[in-house]
Design an enzyme around this catalytic site. Sequence first.
Site, short mmCIF file in Angstrom:
data_model
loop_
_atom_site.label_atom_id
_atom_site.label_comp_id
_atom_site.label_asym_id
_atom_site.label_seq_id
_atom_site.Cartn_x
_atom_site.Cartn_y
_atom_site.Cartn_z
N GLY A 188 6.99 -20.32 -0.96
CA GLY A 188 8.43 -20.15 -1.05
C GLY A 188 8.80 -19.23 -2.19
N CYS A 189 10.11 -19.04 -2.40
CA CYS A 189 10.54 -18.11 -3.45
C CYS A 189 10.29 -18.65 -4.84
CB CYS A 189 12.02 -17.77 -3.27
SG CYS A 189 13.12 -19.18 -3.42
N THR A 190 10.08 -19.98 -4.97
CA THR A 190 9.81 -20.55 -6.29
C THR A 190 8.38 -21.06 -6.42
OG1 THR A 190 10.64 -22.72 -5.60
CG2 THR A 190 12.22 -21.20 -6.62
#
Length: 372
Positions: A346-348
């Site tokens: 994911g983006c994090t």
Amino acid sequence: MLADALEGRRTKKIRVGLTVHGSEHPPEMLIGAAKEAAKSLDGVEVVLIGAGEEVEGRGIQCVKAGTLEEAHRIMEKMLDGGELDAVVTMHYNFPVGVSTVGRVVTPARGKPMLIATTTGTSAVNRVAAMVKNAVYGIIAAKTLGIENPSVGILNVDGSRQVERLLKQLSEQGYEINFAGSMRADGGCIMRGNDLLAGSCDVMVTDTLTGNILVKILSAYTTGGDYEALGWGYGPGIGEGYKRIILILSRASGAPVVEGAIRYAVELVRGRLLEKASEEFEKLRKAGFHEFLSELEKAVKPEKEAAFEPPPKKAVTEEIAGIDVLQMEEAVRILWKSGIYAESGMGCTGPVIMVTHEDLKSAVDILKAEGYL
């Protein structure tokens, strides 16, 4: 006589050694930085190790050494004999279990931040090493007068395991003040934004990453061949280690050399070795050694027999918070429980993907197995 002894202690100069060999810059640069540091610091004497005729008559003490290896032998003898209180050097090999806590200026806010760690090897197990790095960073921060340093963990491989272990250690009695990310989701796992802004007092990471971070944050304004900002790679810290030795790199320029000498003086005045002993005693009482022993004994399980995953489904829900080093293990745990899952990014950070109807069961299983 007691009054005389106390007065002598108060007036005794702090003596910091600086080895001259090994830099990519001319010796004159290091000599100039040493002189500037000595001139601006009250009660401090800088001793150049490796310099010779070029400094004679220039108002600074020198001890001759033909090579860096000879300089290291001389500085160790002077440290152990009490002739020096600390040393700043480069290319020095610490024993396993000792690593250095660097100190940088964060570019977004101009705030000092400690990077734990930047050279050396705290442990051969990556996660155990990062747990130790956190402790070393706390010791350095407390020595510098930060009584309750905030601790963040950089979002690298192993960070989620380190977070869980440090929180477990805190629950066992060793108090840790966890920092909060400036990002909307918060938490003590630090993003790149936090690194730039200095969202914590101590940024925990693996040593190789920490080394790169110090290089970047020290030299990003100069093109890379001259470190112009910060305090260098810091002191070697480890349980039972009795020397204050700080590290520079071959690219460290005059401002960083001077900063490293200042850092050394702060560590001497803050009683680094005594602080370390105090913290390790607190850790002993919290069961730190048993805790690490179990962690370092952990080995990868034997390869299991291949088996078919459950039927493939369209996965739409993300489960975050699992360390990237454990992602595939966690997916297999869910497969064994009859839940189809996939790993993703994911983006994090890393995530496990499951269907909406399997989400609660998957989270419960992963928590029960220690992955969350």
